[in-house]
Design an enzyme around this catalytic site. Structure first.
Site, PDB file in Angstrom:
ATOM      1  N   TYR A   5      -5.322   2.942  10.558  1.00  0.00           N
ATOM      2  CA  TYR A   5      -3.942   2.462  10.665  1.00  0.00           C
ATOM      3  C   TYR A   5      -3.072   3.171   9.609  1.00  0.00           C
ATOM      4  O   TYR A   5      -3.583   3.691   8.618  1.00  0.00           O
ATOM      5  CB  TYR A   5      -3.952   0.937  10.466  1.00  0.00           C
ATOM      6  CG  TYR A   5      -2.589   0.305  10.490  1.00  0.00           C
ATOM      7  CD1 TYR A   5      -1.824   0.341  11.660  1.00  0.00           C
ATOM      8  CD2 TYR A   5      -2.062  -0.317   9.367  1.00  0.00           C
ATOM      9  CE1 TYR A   5      -0.557  -0.225  11.673  1.00  0.00           C
ATOM     10  CE2 TYR A   5      -0.801  -0.897   9.381  1.00  0.00           C
ATOM     11  CZ  TYR A   5      -0.044  -0.840  10.532  1.00  0.00           C
ATOM     12  OH  TYR A   5       1.195  -1.393  10.556  1.00  0.00           O
ATOM     13  N   ASN A  20      -1.355   2.543   7.041  1.00  0.00           N
ATOM     14  CA  ASN A  20      -1.419   2.319   5.581  1.00  0.00           C
ATOM     15  C   ASN A  20      -2.831   2.444   5.001  1.00  0.00           C
ATOM     16  O   ASN A  20      -3.026   2.174   3.827  1.00  0.00           O
ATOM     17  CB  ASN A  20      -0.800   0.960   5.230  1.00  0.00           C
ATOM     18  CG  ASN A  20      -1.643  -0.206   5.712  1.00  0.00           C
ATOM     19  OD1 ASN A  20      -2.775  -0.029   6.141  1.00  0.00           O
ATOM     20  ND2 ASN A  20      -1.091  -1.401   5.644  1.00  0.00           N
ATOM     21  N   LYS A  21      -3.790   2.845   5.782  1.00  0.00           N
ATOM     22  CA  LYS A  21      -5.161   2.891   5.275  1.00  0.00           C
ATOM     23  C   LYS A  21      -5.449   4.220   4.536  1.00  0.00           C
ATOM     24  O   LYS A  21      -4.647   5.138   4.588  1.00  0.00           O
ATOM     25  CB  LYS A  21      -6.153   2.657   6.425  1.00  0.00           C
ATOM     26  CG  LYS A  21      -5.997   1.257   7.084  1.00  0.00           C
ATOM     27  CD  LYS A  21      -6.329   0.146   6.141  1.00  0.00           C
ATOM     28  CE  LYS A  21      -6.164  -1.303   6.553  1.00  0.00           C
ATOM     29  NZ  LYS A  21      -5.796  -1.782   7.822  1.00  0.00           N
ATOM     30  N   ASN A  22      -6.605   4.305   3.864  1.00  0.00           N
ATOM     31  CA  ASN A  22      -6.895   5.470   3.002  1.00  0.00           C
ATOM     32  C   ASN A  22      -6.919   6.781   3.779  1.00  0.00           C
ATOM     33  O   ASN A  22      -6.680   7.838   3.215  1.00  0.00           O
ATOM     34  CB  ASN A  22      -8.240   5.299   2.289  1.00  0.00           C
ATOM     35  CG  ASN A  22      -8.184   4.255   1.203  1.00  0.00           C
ATOM     36  OD1 ASN A  22      -7.471   3.254   1.342  1.00  0.00           O
ATOM     37  ND2 ASN A  22      -8.925   4.453   0.129  1.00  0.00           N
TER      38      ASN A  22
END
Ligand SMILES: *Cc1c(COP(=O)(O)O)cnc(C)c1O
Length: 385
Positions: free
Chosen positions: A181, A183-185
């Site tokens: 997604y 905002n993930k790393n």
């Protein structure tokens, strides 16, 4: 005080991602295709596992995992209240009953000692979350799995770069679902991938992820493909696309660099905030933290400012933050349908009431980090008891 608002999170996107997207558009192969296969291979090499399935989201992966393992009505699945709604929704979508167990005070991960006490004849699976990127105790978890013959579906949305005793999360013999997604790393805009150790189960999940069509049916419009396909189950539309995979391949190349920057930022926060009446994240000796989040907790007994006012003051300092998570048992739907009530999971509740996630992402500049530290210090130090 800084002039421009510092967002809580930004994806690390550059000319490399732009170029990869343009090339993919020009290839005219934009849905599932060769790049998705490449991305799956690259990911499996990165994690040190034989096979990875690229999907439309982490949620989709967890849903398919529960269905493919035959979890349904009458079954209980144990999970944590310190998570995003997706972890519980997939249990409900499978028709099973979510059972919540409180978290450890320090890591925010599900408390495996209490998990063991919650196991009943109906318990079929455990769905733990590697909160903030701190691995759960995999040895303990797998001991429970083997002793009680349970299915484990790891929610590794925060943990694409997490390790336990030197081995990557996802390589411990359990179904493990990652999120890409925004905002993930590692991001593909929307997307996810799943490690499925059993190859037959992996095949079944792959078929379920694309309408239930027989293998390689995605290839049916290419030179090598054939028009024929057969439906083997009423499947879902949970596949990844080549546009997403193009992003993922670039992001995977940059993962080491992005993680190094996350670690630097986390280290500076810890160095510069540890003397304040806040609890900074702990890392247990077995874990290599992925620093998806940097959750600090205000020690309210030493402060005259509430968590909510602290967030508001940071916003006035032009610093964005977030809170992870509103505990599952605080949401009206789960209360109404499963009888959850505030007071049931004291560690999760205390964690939530004190918690603020500070900005943490690779494109933050040294000046951004400095601004966060200075604002947090100024607000806290002007509100000591
Ligand atoms: C983001 C997140 C998810 C959902 O991931 P998607 O890829 O958006 O489905 C699930 N669990 C946790 C803990 C998350 O933070």
């Amino acid at each position: 005080m800084r002039k421009e608002f510092l967002p809580y999170n930004l994806p690390d996107l550059d000319w490399e991602e732009e170029e990869a997207l343009v090339q993919t558009l020009r290839s005219h192969w934009i849905s599932r295709g060769p790049l998705t296969e490449q991305f799956e291979t690259a990911l499996s090499q990165e994690l040190g596992v034989p096979q990875v399935l690229a999907l439309s989201s982490c949620t989709a992966g967890m849903h398919l995992a529960l269905l493919a393992r035959g979890i349904g009505p009458g079954d209980e699945v144990i999970t944590t209240p310190m998570t995003f709604a997706a972890s519980v929704n997939v249990i409900i979508h499978a028709g099973a009953t979510p059972v919540l167990v409180d978290v450890e005070e320090d890591t925010g991960n599900i408390d495996l000692t209490q998990v063991e006490e919650a196991i009943t004849d109906k318990t079929k699976a455990i769905l733990p979350v590697h909160y903030a990127g701190h691995s759960v105790d995999m040895e303990h978890l797998n001991r429970l799995r083997d002793r009680y013959r349970l299915i484990i579906v790891e929610d590794a949305a925060h943990a694409i770069a997490s390790s336990y005793q030197g081995r990557r999360v996802g390589s411990f013999g359990n179904i493990t679902s990652f999120s890409f997604y925004a905002n993930k790393n590692l991001t593909t805009g929307e997307g996810g991938a799943m490690v499925v150790p059993d190859p037959d189960l992996a095949e079944r999940i792959r078929i379920l992820s694309l309408h239930g069509m027989s293998r390689h049916a995605w290839n049916r419009y290419s030179e090598k493909g054939s028009w024929a396909y057969s439906i083997e189950a009423p499947g879902f539309k949970y596949n990844m696309t080549d546009l997403q995979a193009a992003l993922g391949l670039v992001q995977l190349q940059k993962l080491g660099r992005m993680q190094a920057r996350r670690e630097q930022i986390a280290r500076r926060y810890t160095q510069e905030l540890s003397d304040l009446p806040v609890i900074v994240p702990t890392t247990r000796e077995y874990a290599k933290h992925a620093w998806h989040l940097y959750p600090v907790r205000l020690q309210s007994e030493f402060l005259t400012i509430s968590r909510d006012d602290f967030i508001q003051r940071l916003k006035e300092h032009n610093i964005g933050t977030s809170v992870h998570f509103i505990p599952i048992h605080f949401h009206p739907y789960y209360q109404e349908h499963y009888g959850f009530r505030p007071g049931q999971f004291p560690h999760a509740e205390q964690f939530f009431h004190q918690e603020v996630s500070l900005p943490l992402y690779p494109s933050m500049t040294d000046a951004d980090i400095h601004d966060v530290i200075q604002s947090v210090r100024a607000i806290i130090l002007s509100h000591l008891v």
